[in-house]
Design a protein around this motif. Structure first.
Motif, PDB file in Angstrom:
ATOM      1  N   VAL A 144       0.858  -1.185   0.000  1.00 31.77           N
ATOM      2  CA  VAL A 144       0.000   0.000   0.000  1.00 31.77           C
ATOM      3  C   VAL A 144       0.894   1.235   0.000  1.00 31.77           C
ATOM      4  N   TYR A 145       0.732   2.064  -1.025  1.00 29.83           N
ATOM      5  CA  TYR A 145       1.561   3.260  -1.153  1.00 29.83           C
ATOM      6  C   TYR A 145       0.753   4.513  -0.841  1.00 29.83           C
ATOM      7  N   THR A 146       1.393   5.434  -0.120  1.00 26.35           N
ATOM      8  CA  THR A 146       0.807   6.763   0.054  1.00 26.35           C
ATOM      9  C   THR A 146       1.781   7.784  -0.525  1.00 26.35           C
ATOM     10  N   LEU A 147       1.330   9.027  -0.554  1.00 28.94           N
ATOM     11  CA  LEU A 147       2.130  10.087  -1.166  1.00 28.94           C
ATOM     12  C   LEU A 147       3.193  10.622  -0.208  1.00 28.94           C
ATOM     13  N   ALA A 148       4.384  10.817  -0.721  1.00 30.22           N
ATOM     14  CA  ALA A 148       5.442  11.495   0.047  1.00 30.22           C
ATOM     15  C   ALA A 148       6.378  12.167  -0.930  1.00 30.22           C
ATOM     16  N   ASP A 149       6.956  13.283  -0.524  1.00 30.32           N
ATOM     17  CA  ASP A 149       7.922  13.962  -1.392  1.00 30.32           C
ATOM     18  C   ASP A 149       9.134  13.087  -1.637  1.00 30.32           C
ATOM     19  N   LYS A 150       9.600  12.467  -0.561  1.00 28.42           N
ATOM     20  CA  LYS A 150      10.769  11.587  -0.668  1.00 28.42           C
ATOM     21  C   LYS A 150      10.305  10.146  -0.485  1.00 28.42           C
ATOM     22  N   ALA A 151      10.789   9.274  -1.342  1.00 33.14           N
ATOM     23  CA  ALA A 151      10.393   7.876  -1.264  1.00 33.14           C
ATOM     24  C   ALA A 151      10.950   7.244   0.011  1.00 33.14           C
ATOM     25  N   THR A 152      10.174   6.302   0.562  1.00 28.76           N
ATOM     26  CA  THR A 152      10.635   5.608   1.759  1.00 28.76           C
ATOM     27  C   THR A 152      11.807   4.682   1.447  1.00 28.76           C
ATOM     28  N   ASP A 153      11.890   4.242   0.213  1.00 31.26           N
ATOM     29  CA  ASP A 153      12.945   3.297  -0.153  1.00 31.26           C
ATOM     30  C   ASP A 153      13.081   3.250  -1.678  1.00 31.26           C
ATOM     31  N   ALA A 154      14.113   2.584  -2.150  1.00 29.85           N
ATOM     32  CA  ALA A 154      14.408   2.551  -3.587  1.00 29.85           C
ATOM     33  C   ALA A 154      13.312   1.858  -4.390  1.00 29.85           C
ATOM     34  N   LEU A 155      12.705   0.847  -3.786  1.00 29.26           N
ATOM     35  CA  LEU A 155      11.661   0.101  -4.476  1.00 29.26           C
ATOM     36  C   LEU A 155      10.435   0.997  -4.736  1.00 29.26           C
ATOM     37  N   ALA A 156      10.058   1.738  -3.711  1.00 35.05           N
ATOM     38  CA  ALA A 156       8.918   2.657  -3.832  1.00 35.05           C
ATOM     39  C   ALA A 156       9.205   3.705  -4.906  1.00 35.05           C
ATOM     40  N   GLN A 157      10.440   4.183  -4.929  1.00 39.54           N
ATOM     41  CA  GLN A 157      10.853   5.161  -5.943  1.00 39.54           C
ATOM     42  C   GLN A 157      10.714   4.575  -7.345  1.00 39.54           C
ATOM     43  N   GLN A 158      11.131   3.329  -7.463  1.00 41.94           N
ATOM     44  CA  GLN A 158      11.067   2.635  -8.759  1.00 41.94           C
ATOM     45  C   GLN A 158       9.616   2.519  -9.244  1.00 41.94           C
ATOM     46  N   VAL A 159       8.718   2.155  -8.337  1.00 40.70           N
ATOM     47  CA  VAL A 159       7.298   2.008  -8.705  1.00 40.70           C
ATOM     48  C   VAL A 159       6.716   3.368  -9.102  1.00 40.70           C
ATOM     49  N   ALA A 160       7.026   4.399  -8.302  1.00 37.52           N
ATOM     50  CA  ALA A 160       6.491   5.732  -8.599  1.00 37.52           C
ATOM     51  C   ALA A 160       7.019   6.248  -9.937  1.00 37.52           C
ATOM     52  N   ASP A 161       8.296   6.029 -10.201  1.00 34.72           N
ATOM     53  CA  ASP A 161       8.882   6.487 -11.467  1.00 34.72           C
ATOM     54  C   ASP A 161       8.165   5.851 -12.652  1.00 34.72           C
ATOM     55  N   SER A 162       7.916   4.561 -12.573  1.00 33.24           N
ATOM     56  CA  SER A 162       7.283   3.913 -13.723  1.00 33.24           C
ATOM     57  C   SER A 162       5.817   4.325 -13.818  1.00 33.24           C
ATOM     58  N   GLU A 163       5.134   4.469 -12.695  1.00 32.24           N
ATOM     59  CA  GLU A 163       3.740   4.923 -12.708  1.00 32.24           C
ATOM     60  C   GLU A 163       3.606   6.323 -13.311  1.00 32.24           C
ATOM     61  N   ASN A 164       4.527   7.202 -12.925  1.00 30.58           N
ATOM     62  CA  ASN A 164       4.423   8.591 -13.359  1.00 30.58           C
ATOM     63  C   ASN A 164       4.683   8.762 -14.856  1.00 30.58           C
TER      64      ASN A 164
END
Ligand SMILES: [Zn+2]
Length: 363
Positions: free
Chosen positions: A223-243
């Motif tokens: 379950v992902y919520t919004l944050a300016d900075k990703a909690t971890d590299a995996l979350a960043q990876q998912v957000a990058d591809s989603e965006n």
């Protein structure tokens, strides 16, 4: 080569960041072989095609670098009435390309002149005594999302499958009014998804996904919520591809909003964020016993679709299509139904205290 069923009404234009060639035509006009998206040739790195609105389809070619069309021919086959469009591309200097894209934007606008909307003009008005739940099945149309390797499960189908099971279950479970960002296989831009939630005065938005990760061993709902900075590299990876979803459909990348709007939004976001986090925690708790979870199942990153100042929003990754076990499960009707039931329990819990009615309890 692109084949058309009849005399095509199409237009071609280039986009940059990243460099793409877009062909837009009437929705039914395309006739492309099944394996078309897998084909690579010359400057073309990746091809996607599908609907962008109810009326229009697009073929979006990601290019290896700036290019121009040096040859174009449209030939008719008198026997079948079909037309074949052939294009030849050649590399050009980046500066020339940028200049041409700017000229073209002056004529057509940044997304080739097509206002891409999900096909709905307004959301139904808020219903008295009801909580509005916005169900947002990820991807759609030209944007298929990720794809499993084992059985070829497509993300946009999984997300719609679960979303359409979730809606009726919620309607039965309490005073919930359901608004979908999409109910069929159409493209909806990230901006439009947000807009649907805001227009509907949503009390909660649930984005449903089943993305792929480079780490094939990683599995389980997140379950992902919004944050300016990703909690971890995996979350960043998912957000990058989603965006990137809008870029895939041949839209301009989202623009940076100006600072003043950001500050105003920030004030509201705090309250909204608190609700988003509370719901995320409930959802994780409910998922725990019933569905395979990733470790640290509540993560956060800068997801464009979650940037709703007024609407508490979470993005649920049901699992990851890059993992063969997850793919198998997510393809099962029974599993999809169960996942939807778990979400319903969490939604009931979230609204239970605010409803204060005996017929709605937190499961
Ligand atoms: Zn996704």
């Amino acid at each position: 080569m692109i084949k058309f069923d009849g005399k095509p009404d199409y237009r071609l234009f280039f986009m940059e960041n990243p460099v793409r060639l877009v062909l837009e035509t009437e929705r039914s006009g395309f006739a492309l072989p099944e394996d078309f998206a897998e084909r690579k040739a010359g400057l073309i790195e990746q091809l996607r095609f599908g609907s962008v609105t109810r009326e229009r389809s697009r073929l979006v070619a990601s290019l290896a670098g700036p290019a121009e069309i040096i040859e174009k021919s449209l030939e008719a086959d008198p026997a079948t009435g079909r037309y074949t469009l052939s294009l030849k591309l050649a590399a050009i200097p980046a500066a020339t390309f940028s200049e041409r894209v700017r000229q073209q934007e002056a004529l057509l606008g940044s997304s080739g002149g097509t206002v891409v909307k999900g096909g709905r003009v307004g959301a139904p008005p808020k219903r008295e005594g009801y909580f509005t739940i916005v169900i947002d099945p990820g991807h759609g149309g030209i944007d298929g999302g990720s794809k499993g390797r084992k059985i070829g499960l497509v993300e946009k189908e999984v997300t719609l499958g679960v979303g359409k099971k979730l809606g009726p279950l919620l309607e039965k479970a309490g005073p919930f009014h359901i608004v979908y960002t999409r109910e069929e296989d159409v493209f909806v831009s990230l901006r439009e998804r947000q807009a649907v939630a805001e227009r509907a005065n949503g009390d909660l938005m649930i984005s449903i996904h089943a993305d792929s990760l480079r780490q094939k061993f990683v599995r389980g709902a997140t379950v992902y919520t919004l944050a300016d900075k990703a909690t971890d590299a995996l979350a960043q990876q998912v957000a990058d591809s989603e965006n990137l979803a809008d870029v895939v459909a041949g839209l301009a990348a989202p623009e940076e909003s100006d600072a003043v709007t950001d500050i105003l939004a920030d004030l509201t976001l705090r309250e909204t964020t608190r609700f988003s986090h509370a719901f995320a925690a409930m959802l994780v708790r409910r998922l725990r016993d019933r569905v395979e979870l990733i470790n640290n199942p509540h993560r956060a990153a800068s997801f464009a679709v979650l940037k709703n100042a007024e609407v508490p929003s979470v993005l649920l990754e049901l699992g990851y299509l890059s993992n063969a076990d997850d793919e198998k499960l997510m393809g099962e009707e029974k599993w999809q139904q169960q996942a939807a039931e778990v979400v319903v329990e969490a939604v009931r819990e979230f609204f239970a205290t605010r409803i204060g009615r005996s017929d709605v309890k937190g499961g």
